[in-house]
Scaffold this motif. Structure first.
Motif, short mmCIF file in Angstrom:
data_model
loop_
_atom_site.label_atom_id
_atom_site.label_comp_id
_atom_site.label_asym_id
_atom_site.label_seq_id
_atom_site.Cartn_x
_atom_site.Cartn_y
_atom_site.Cartn_z
N ALA A 54 0.83 -1.21 0.00
CA ALA A 54 0.00 0.00 0.00
C ALA A 54 0.86 1.26 0.00
O ALA A 54 0.54 2.24 -0.66
N GLU A 55 1.98 1.23 0.73
CA GLU A 55 2.89 2.39 0.77
C GLU A 55 3.47 2.69 -0.61
O GLU A 55 3.59 3.84 -1.00
N ASP A 56 3.86 1.64 -1.31
CA ASP A 56 4.51 1.82 -2.61
C ASP A 56 3.53 1.99 -3.75
O ASP A 56 3.93 2.29 -4.87
N TRP A 57 2.26 1.79 -3.48
CA TRP A 57 1.26 1.90 -4.54
C TRP A 57 1.16 3.35 -4.96
O TRP A 57 1.15 4.25 -4.11
N PRO A 58 1.07 3.62 -6.26
CA PRO A 58 1.01 5.02 -6.69
C PRO A 58 -0.25 5.71 -6.16
O PRO A 58 -1.32 5.13 -6.16
N ASN A 59 -0.08 6.96 -5.73
CA ASN A 59 -1.21 7.72 -5.21
C ASN A 59 -1.93 8.50 -6.30
O ASN A 59 -3.04 8.94 -6.11
N GLU A 60 -1.29 8.70 -7.41
CA GLU A 60 -1.92 9.43 -8.48
C GLU A 60 -2.09 8.53 -9.68
O GLU A 60 -1.33 7.60 -9.89
N SER A 61 -3.10 8.82 -10.44
CA SER A 61 -3.38 8.03 -11.63
C SER A 61 -2.28 8.26 -12.67
O SER A 61 -2.01 9.38 -13.08
N LYS A 62 -1.62 7.19 -13.04
CA LYS A 62 -0.60 7.26 -14.07
C LYS A 62 -0.89 6.17 -15.08
O LYS A 62 -1.05 5.01 -14.73
N THR A 63 -0.96 6.55 -16.33
CA THR A 63 -1.21 5.56 -17.35
C THR A 63 0.08 4.81 -17.61
O THR A 63 1.12 5.38 -17.83
N ASP A 64 0.00 3.53 -17.52
CA ASP A 64 1.16 2.69 -17.70
C ASP A 64 1.42 2.49 -19.20
O ASP A 64 0.54 2.04 -19.93
N ALA A 65 2.62 2.81 -19.63
CA ALA A 65 2.97 2.71 -21.05
C ALA A 65 2.84 1.28 -21.55
O ALA A 65 2.40 1.04 -22.68
N MET A 66 3.22 0.32 -20.72
CA MET A 66 3.12 -1.07 -21.14
C MET A 66 1.65 -1.48 -21.31
O MET A 66 1.31 -2.19 -22.26
N GLN A 67 0.78 -1.02 -20.43
CA GLN A 67 -0.65 -1.32 -20.54
C GLN A 67 -1.21 -0.71 -21.82
O GLN A 67 -1.99 -1.34 -22.53
N GLU A 68 -0.82 0.52 -22.09
CA GLU A 68 -1.28 1.17 -23.33
C GLU A 68 -0.79 0.40 -24.55
O GLU A 68 -1.54 0.20 -25.51
N ALA A 69 0.46 -0.04 -24.51
CA ALA A 69 1.00 -0.80 -25.63
C ALA A 69 0.25 -2.12 -25.78
O ALA A 69 -0.08 -2.51 -26.91
N LEU A 70 -0.02 -2.80 -24.68
CA LEU A 70 -0.77 -4.05 -24.75
C LEU A 70 -2.17 -3.81 -25.31
O LEU A 70 -2.63 -4.56 -26.18
N ASP A 71 -2.84 -2.77 -24.83
CA ASP A 71 -4.18 -2.46 -25.34
C ASP A 71 -4.14 -2.25 -26.85
O ASP A 71 -5.00 -2.76 -27.58
N TYR A 72 -3.15 -1.48 -27.31
CA TYR A 72 -3.01 -1.24 -28.74
C TYR A 72 -2.76 -2.54 -29.50
O TYR A 72 -3.41 -2.83 -30.51
N CYS A 73 -1.84 -3.34 -28.99
CA CYS A 73 -1.47 -4.58 -29.69
C CYS A 73 -2.62 -5.57 -29.75
O CYS A 73 -2.78 -6.28 -30.75
N ILE A 74 -3.44 -5.61 -28.72
CA ILE A 74 -4.59 -6.52 -28.73
C ILE A 74 -5.58 -6.10 -29.81
O ILE A 74 -6.22 -6.96 -30.43
N THR A 75 -5.68 -4.80 -30.09
CA THR A 75 -6.59 -4.37 -31.16
C THR A 75 -6.06 -4.77 -32.53
O THR A 75 -6.83 -4.78 -33.50
N GLN A 76 -4.78 -5.11 -32.61
CA GLN A 76 -4.17 -5.45 -33.90
C GLN A 76 -4.31 -6.93 -34.24
O GLN A 76 -4.03 -7.33 -35.37
#
Length: 171
Positions: A91-113
């Motif tokens: 919980a301490e190390d969990w990000p407190n602000e919303s950050k879009t993960d580049a790897m998640q974005e890349a995976l989302d894009y690749c799945i659409t392909q």
């Protein structure tokens, strides 16, 4: 003080990280989703008590962790997951602000392909947690075909993600 609208938007934007945190407690994605939904209902009911987004997120992680442990204890009679100390470190190390993960974005894009048929194989295998025998039966294929399709998908998605991340880091 957060408005119910901003609170809801924050919780929905943080759905995956919160659910992942709850899954680290429950070791069950579906149960983690149930916990997330309960936390959202409780948070909206007490929206006026949250002063900041960070306050909301800290509360949501703690409330969800406690609810998950309660559910597991009621179901199994005891909780045998991560220790309170380990969960506190997470919980301490969990990000407190919303950050879009580049790897998640890349995976989302690749799945659409990939083809719809391959997306269905992924959905059955990983989101519904079916074994390869079940996937083969549902799709009317031989099990070897499913194994080969998954191996090709892993390679294709891995290559696509690496290329996408490299392209983004170069720009």
């Amino acid at each position: 003080m957060l408005t119910p609208e901003s609170l809801t938007a924050t919780l929905l934007a943080e759905r995956l990280p919160l659910t992942a945190f709850f899954a680290s407690v429950t070791r069950d994605f579906h149960l983690a989703e149930d916990v997330f939904q309960e936390v959202c209902v409780k948070a909206v009911a007490r929206a006026e008590s949250f002063e900041t987004t960070a306050h909301l997120m800290n509360w949501a992680r703690l409330a969800g962790k406690n609810r998950a442990i309660d559910i597991l204890r009621a179901r199994d009679g005891r909780y045998v997951g991560l220790s309170d100390e380990m969960l506190a470190l997470l919980a301490e190390d969990w990000p407190n602000e919303s950050k879009t993960d580049a790897m998640q974005e890349a995976l989302d894009y690749c799945i659409t392909q990939i083809t719809p048929n391959n997306r269905e194989v992924l959905r059955l295998r990983y989101f519904e947690r079916r074994n390869c025998t079940d996937v083969a039966a549902i799709m009317g294929r031989k099990i070897e075909t499913v194994y080969q399709a998954l191996a090709r998908l892993h390679k294709t998605l891995g290559d696509c993600i690496r290329a996408r991340l490299q392209t983004e880091s170069a720009s």
